[in-house]
Design an enzyme around this catalytic site. Structure first.
Site, PDB file in Angstrom:
ATOM      1  CB  SER A   1      -0.857   0.004   1.264  1.00 51.53           C
ATOM      2  OG  SER A   1      -1.369   1.296   1.494  1.00 51.53           O
TER       3      SER A   1
ATOM      4  CG  HIS B   1      -3.728  -2.150  -1.405  1.00 52.29           C
ATOM      5  ND1 HIS B   1      -4.717  -3.099  -1.579  1.00 52.29           N
ATOM      6  CD2 HIS B   1      -4.149  -1.366  -0.375  1.00 52.29           C
ATOM      7  CE1 HIS B   1      -5.682  -2.901  -0.697  1.00 52.29           C
ATOM      8  NE2 HIS B   1      -5.366  -1.853   0.044  1.00 52.29           N
TER       9      HIS B   1
ATOM     10  CG  ASP C   1      -5.132   1.639   1.328  1.00 47.18           C
ATOM     11  OD1 ASP C   1      -6.015   0.765   1.293  1.00 47.18           O
ATOM     12  OD2 ASP C   1      -3.956   1.405   1.664  1.00 47.18           O
TER      13      ASP C   1
ATOM     14  CG  MET D   1      -8.983   6.090   2.885  1.00 45.96           C
ATOM     15  SD  MET D   1      -8.148   6.231   4.468  1.00 45.96           S
ATOM     16  CE  MET D   1      -7.066   4.788   4.418  1.00 45.96           C
TER      17      MET D   1
ATOM     18  CG  HIS E   1      -9.061  -1.065   0.107  1.00 45.13           C
ATOM     19  ND1 HIS E   1      -8.382  -1.162   1.301  1.00 45.13           N
ATOM     20  CD2 HIS E   1     -10.373  -1.280   0.403  1.00 45.13           C
ATOM     21  CE1 HIS E   1      -9.246  -1.428   2.275  1.00 45.13           C
ATOM     22  NE2 HIS E   1     -10.451  -1.499   1.755  1.00 45.13           N
TER      23      HIS E   1
ATOM     24  CG  MET F   1     -11.396   1.804   2.746  1.00 42.29           C
ATOM     25  SD  MET F   1      -9.817   1.988   3.590  1.00 42.29           S
ATOM     26  CE  MET F   1      -8.722   2.134   2.177  1.00 42.29           C
TER      27      MET F   1
ATOM     28  CG  MET G   1     -10.793  -4.055   6.057  1.00 44.01           C
ATOM     29  SD  MET G   1      -9.392  -3.416   5.098  1.00 44.01           S
ATOM     30  CE  MET G   1      -8.471  -2.485   6.313  1.00 44.01           C
TER      31      MET G   1
ATOM     32  CG  ASP H   1      -5.568  -3.529   3.775  1.00 43.25           C
ATOM     33  OD1 ASP H   1      -4.550  -3.076   4.327  1.00 43.25           O
ATOM     34  OD2 ASP H   1      -6.273  -2.877   2.985  1.00 43.25           O
TER      35      ASP H   1
END
Ligand code: DX5
Ligand code: ZN
Length: 214
Positions: free
Chosen positions: A8, A33, A35, A37, A66, A68, A137, A171
């Site tokens: 990540s 990866h 992330d 958000m 990913h 979120m 997670m 993760d």
């Protein structure tokens, strides 16, 4: 099953994602990866598809998003157009996980579904046949560098029993001490953020993670 190391970029200096991504590429990682958000599903805001597009020029390693975010499907096309080959959304945010998996597959990318530490495996059961990856997670989403939550290992085992051939990603808090137990429970894809950034080099960190699986 083969092990995939998926670094990540969350723990990198936000002013310079490109150099560590090149280093990850050189270290032979399997996925980058990202992330994403939105400040709603989780408090922090990170970055969007423009960053994915830019980082795609620095690596040949496939990227995964990913998400979120509360409205993951609103961002599918942007991340696919930016070059992401696997898109992971959270089961908690959408009534139609089954349809979203079908949507992602129809667009030619792999469909991943994530569950938080507080979400039961039962949430994934009805969609386990239409997904290409389950993400368990192992910390609460939102921040890197948190303590690994041991009880999540049982969830990996439970998903492995549901579908023996499914790639299972973990993760949060993945390091050489936690990775072996996750691997033994059936995890195949390992996201790692703060551990790699603190390692003497990304290549050394990746090699320690691979060898810890034995
Ligand atoms: C947390 C993110 C993770 C995070 C993992 O919300 O999904 O990918 O970067 O970081 P570490 O490896 O530091 O736990
Ligand atoms: Zn993540």
């Amino acid at each position: 099953m083969a092990i995939n190391i998926c670094p990540s970029i969350l723990s990198c200096d936000p002013a310079n994602f490109a150099d560590p991504v090149r280093e990850m590429d050189q270290a032979g990682v399997d996925w980058i990866h990202l992330d994403v958000m939105d400040g709603q599903f989780v408090p922090p805001i990170t970055f969007g598809a423009d960053l994915a597009k830019s980082l795609g020029q620095d690596t040949n390693v496939p990227m995964e998003a990913h998400l979120m975010t509360l409205t993951p499907d609103a961002h599918f096309d942007a991340f696919i157009q930016a070059g992401c080959k696997r898109i992971i959304f959270h089961a908690e945010v959408h009534h139609h996980a089954h349809r979203l998996c079908q949507t992602l597959r129809s667009k030619g990318v792999l469909a991943g579904v994530a569950i938080n530490p507080g979400t039961p495996v039962q949430m994934l059961e009805p969609v386990v046949d239409v997904m290409d990856l389950a993400l368990v997670m192992t910390v609460n989403p939102g921040w890197g560098g948190q303590k690994f939550i041991e009880s999540c290992i049982d969830k990996v085992r439970a998903i492995r029993a549901l579908r023996p051939d499914l790639p299972i990603q973990v993760d949060g808090g993945v390091d050489p001490t936690t990775i072996k137990r996750l691997y033994d429970a059936g995890a195949t894809d390992f996201v790692t953020g703060s551990y790699l950034m603190k390692a003497p080099s990304i290549a050394e960190g990746v090699s320690k993670l691979r060898s810890a699986c034995g």
